[in-house]
Write an enzyme that holds these catalytic residues in place. Sequence first.
Site, PDB file in Angstrom:
ATOM      1  N   MET A  79       0.813  -1.206   0.000  1.00 35.14           N
ATOM      2  CA  MET A  79       0.000   0.000   0.000  1.00 35.14           C
ATOM      3  C   MET A  79       0.859   1.273   0.000  1.00 35.14           C
ATOM      4  SD  MET A  79      -3.007  -1.162   2.674  1.00 35.14           S
ATOM      5  CE  MET A  79      -4.006   0.294   2.353  1.00 35.14           C
ATOM      6  N   ASP A 236      -2.699  -5.030   0.182  1.00 36.34           N
ATOM      7  CA  ASP A 236      -2.242  -6.358   0.600  1.00 36.34           C
ATOM      8  C   ASP A 236      -2.946  -6.876   1.845  1.00 36.34           C
ATOM      9  OD1 ASP A 236      -0.976  -4.480   2.209  1.00 36.34           O
ATOM     10  OD2 ASP A 236       1.051  -5.183   1.788  1.00 36.34           O
TER      11      ASP A 236
END
Length: 492
Positions: A79, A236
């Site tokens: 991210m 994720d």
Amino acid sequence: MYLGIDLGTSGVKAVLLDGGDRIVGQCAAPLEVSTPRPLWSEQEPEEWWTATGRAVDELAAGHGSALAATRAIGLSGQMHGATLLDAAGEVLRPAILWNDGRSGAECAALEAAVPDSRRITGNLAMPGFTAPKLMWVAAHEPELFARVAKVLLPKDYLRYRLSGEHVAEMSDASGTLWLDVANRRWSQEMLAATGLDLGHMPRLVEGSAPSAALAPSLARRWGMSGEVVIAGGAGDNAAGAAGVGTVSPGRAFLSLGTSGVLFAANRAFAPNPERAVHAFCHCLPDTWHQMSVILSAAACLAWAASVTGAGDEAALVAEAAKAEDGLERAPLFLPYLTGERTPHNDPHAKGVFFGLDQATSRGDLGWAVLEGVAFAFADGHDALLEAGTEIDETSVIGGGARSALWGRILAAALRCPLTYHAGGEVGPALGAARLARLAATGERPEEVCTPPPVDRVANPDTALAERMAPRLERWRALYRVLGPEMRRFDAP
């Protein structure tokens, strides 16, 4: 068949899932991180694309007929990374990653510019988030900033290369500080504070919805026929949640990847920024989540294995197991190799071994690393509980899930059972493949995103927990004492 692609920090993983939720094949390709200056962490987006091609090409070589039957692709990724494109779609500079700490001053400036930012975004402004990175670029690379036409997150850059489309989804977008998280839309106020507008942002979809279609040239490369849908996907952690069935209140997971995460699903938006707890959208509609984040988890074990000459992580863990009998004499380890988020929000935090003497062995150091990461998770666990988070069951995912010893230490530090599932080390790639299935079939998420079969449960060892308790208190005191010196360490 459904293909899940996870763009991690240390590599790209591709997983092929069949209609019965069975993993047919998986392949990975490694990545390297560049740290050209203190606090900096960068990667070249072209290397993400090259690694993705290698991983899927390897799947095609080993599972060609299965890959050819792929109906949809799901994407997951690290991210917060700032991937900057010009008007021609060319990358302007290396991507600034989630664990980059250069934009501390910009965080303060952003919160001053938008006093309501924590209500809008549900989060503290932290250097790891995307918006402060763009403020840093504007201040330090103004000519480059003027050429920025689109800002994409890492996995969404892969989507652009796969399809030509600029699309993001809610879970990953929550980590930018540009999203109105409660209302699941871009905040024009937050964008304006960083010199951007809606035109710089990709279109938003839900993670389980179709977002684009695979380019015909790539479909031919991998032997696929017909239209191959690309799902919105997930950051994720949200993808890991979809893979392990953490999609309803009361369910949580602990991720032992490069970084470490405690993630809990919520029915509604429930921010607690004062304790550096993240409140984000989930990758499924009308669902949110909270998480505490430590920036170095399994990365600490890999680092320690390298610098001590242990050979690899497994060898160091084996030596650490022998140190348990005398753990009281083992040193303490602060795992802040790349700063820390929950609960300190301190990009200047440093890794520390404390209590070394001539009797300290490599196994003692290994124990200290495993325990220090567990103690950091205990800090995050406390922050979540203080925020009113409900946690009834906690699963473990990520590469560190392979270690039974680490599971014992974690269960003792958190004083709660930890559930290990079959295939838990696959993590976000499995969740991405499940999101691909949802985008292709329109099934109900709760019917697809179920917990995999239980492999084992690590119950807290009461005696070990009692032996570790005074060490946890000394460990916490170390940061309180050393924190000011850590900040001075980075001062020019």
